[in-house]
Every structure is written in structure tokens, then in C-alpha cells.
Design an enzyme around this catalytic site. Structure first.
Site, PDB file in Angstrom:
ATOM      1  N   ASN A  24      43.958  31.159  86.627  1.00 33.83           N
ATOM      2  CA  ASN A  24      44.378  30.065  85.745  1.00 33.83           C
ATOM      3  C   ASN A  24      45.129  29.058  86.609  1.00 33.83           C
ATOM      4  OD1 ASN A  24      47.240  30.800  85.837  1.00 33.83           O
ATOM      5  ND2 ASN A  24      46.609  32.550  84.601  1.00 33.83           N
ATOM      6  N   VAL A  33      39.286  39.395  86.366  1.00 29.76           N
ATOM      7  CA  VAL A  33      39.086  39.497  87.813  1.00 29.76           C
ATOM      8  C   VAL A  33      40.348  39.077  88.565  1.00 29.76           C
ATOM      9  CG1 VAL A  33      38.031  37.196  88.094  1.00 29.76           C
ATOM     10  CG2 VAL A  33      37.398  39.045  89.634  1.00 29.76           C
ATOM     11  N   ASP A  34      41.099  38.152  87.991  1.00 31.29           N
ATOM     12  CA  ASP A  34      42.369  37.702  88.592  1.00 31.29           C
ATOM     13  C   ASP A  34      43.334  38.894  88.741  1.00 31.29           C
ATOM     14  OD1 ASP A  34      44.283  35.929  89.507  1.00 31.29           O
ATOM     15  OD2 ASP A  34      44.672  35.006  87.564  1.00 31.29           O
ATOM     16  N   THR A 115      33.433  32.975  82.589  1.00 29.98           N
ATOM     17  CA  THR A 115      32.610  33.614  81.545  1.00 29.98           C
ATOM     18  C   THR A 115      33.318  34.752  80.821  1.00 29.98           C
ATOM     19  OG1 THR A 115      31.636  35.224  83.070  1.00 29.98           O
ATOM     20  CG2 THR A 115      30.512  33.099  82.845  1.00 29.98           C
ATOM     21  N   GLY A 116      34.578  35.018  81.190  1.00 27.41           N
ATOM     22  CA  GLY A 116      35.330  36.069  80.510  1.00 27.41           C
ATOM     23  C   GLY A 116      36.276  35.453  79.498  1.00 27.41           C
ATOM     24  N   VAL A 117      37.562  35.470  79.812  1.00 32.80           N
ATOM     25  CA  VAL A 117      38.600  34.926  78.927  1.00 32.80           C
ATOM     26  C   VAL A 117      38.301  33.475  78.549  1.00 32.80           C
ATOM     27  CG1 VAL A 117      41.048  34.316  78.801  1.00 32.80           C
ATOM     28  CG2 VAL A 117      40.366  36.463  79.858  1.00 32.80           C
TER      29      VAL A 117
END
Ligand code: AR6
Length: 165
Positions: A24, A33-34, A115-117
């Protein structure tokens, strides 16, 4: 010309010169992934990120890998498809390629940014990602599109995505 490979893997385990994060804009850690990259790289990464002062959507920042080779990137927040999301997503890939190439990286791995959150539709994201990857093949020996599930990898392998429709 380098090859583009689509794999199903945990990106923190890949032995490449640079891995790209989907962070972010604070760069101070999150989920997905972060979170996995911060856990694998260790606390020094967070300390380093505190010195960077964040990163606007579409830009990229590079850090040492500490316990792994890591490069940072911010993915765009998907709104309704009419807010420059495709351009911002392409910028994420483009600016990551630029930074990695300036550092002399020959191999690089990307997660499926946004493509996630952030909710970017997966098939559209794969099409944009693979198109920018194709533009950068000459500058790298190997570009890895790292999916986190077999179904995501199958989706990225669809003819529409591979042909950039
Ligand atoms: N290796 C490879 N891919 C992974 C891994 C992993 N270890 N873990 C998750 N993915 P997301 P975003 C996939 O949500 O949508 C964070 O909290 C996952 O299945 O990580 O860009 C940040 O701090 C998905 O396909 O990133 C931001 O706040 C892809 O990675 C926000 O999430 C991206 O999902 C960014 O959202």
C-alpha cells in the site's frame, strides 16, 4: 530475448534477482503478499521502508532484499474501471522493470498486483501484466508471473491474456 514463465508459488521462495511487492502507499506493511514478504525479509525491511516516505500509486521503490531480494511496488485500487486503473496497473509493472533494470537485475518475479485486497478483476489484470512483460523481454533473462493458486495460473494462461486482448 528472455522467457516469461507463469508459475504457482509463494513469491518469497523464488530465487530471482528481484521480487516485486504489492504494497500500500505507506510501504509500512499489510496483509497478502505484502505481509508474506515482510515476514520473510525480516524486521530490517520495515525499518528501511520507514525512511522512504511512502510511494504513490503506480510508482515503485526499491529496497535491499535483506533476507530476500525485494523490490517494492504499489498497486492501484480498483474502482469501477473508469479511473485510469489499467494505466496505473501498467505503470506499476513498468516502473518496477525500470528500477530493477537500473540495478542490473536479470531475473524478476511479480505477484498478481492488485488482484487480492484491491479487487482488480483477475483476467483484466493478467492481460495488462502479460502485455507489459512482453514489452520488457529484451531487458531480462527471465520474467516470472508468480500466481498464488493454480486457478489464477490457469486464468493467466488463457489465450486472451497471452495475446493481450
Ligand atoms: N506469493 C505470491 N502471491 C501471493 C502471496 C505470496 N506469498 N500471498 C498472496 N499472494 P494482495 P493487492 C497473491 O491482496 O490486491 C496488502 O495488505 C494473492 O493471491 O496481496 O495489490 C497491501 O499492504 C493475489 O493474487 O495485494 C495493500 O494494502 C496477489 O498476491 C493491499 O494488500 C495480490 O494480493 C494490496 O492489495
Amino acid at each position: 530475448m528472455g522467457r516469461i514463465r507463469i508459475v504457482t508459488a509463494d513469491i518469497t521462495r523464488l530465487k530471482v534477482d528481484a521480487i516485486v511487492n504489492a504494497a500500500n502507499s505507506t510501504l509500512l506493511g499489510g496483509g497478502g503478499v505484502d505481509g508474506a514478504i515482510h515476514r520473510a525479509a525480516g524486521a530490517e525491511l520495515l525499518a528501511y521502508c520507514r525512511t522512504l516516505g511512502g510511494c504513490p500509486t503506480g510508482e515503485a521503490r526499491i529496497t535491499p532484499g535483506f533476507n530476500l531480494p525485494a523490490q517494492w511496488i504499489v498497486g492501484p485500487v480498483w474502482q469501477d474501471g473508469d479511473q485510469d486503473e489499467p494505466e496505473l496497473l501498467r505503470d506499476c509493472y513498468l516502473n518496477s522493470f525500470k528500477l530493477a533494470s537500473e540495478q542490473g537485475c536479470r531475473t524478476i518475479a511479480f505477484p498478481a498486483i492488485s488482484t487480492g485486497v484491491y479487487g482488480y478483476p483477475k483476467r483484466n489484470a493478467a492481460t495488462e501484466a502479460l502485455s507489459v512483460m512482453g514489452d520488457w523481454r529484451d531487458g531480462f533473462d527471465e520474467i516470472t508471473a508468480c500466481c498464488f493458486s493454480q486457478s489464477d495460473a490457469d486464468l493467466a494462461l488463457c489465450p486472451e491474456c497471452l495475446m493481450g486482448d
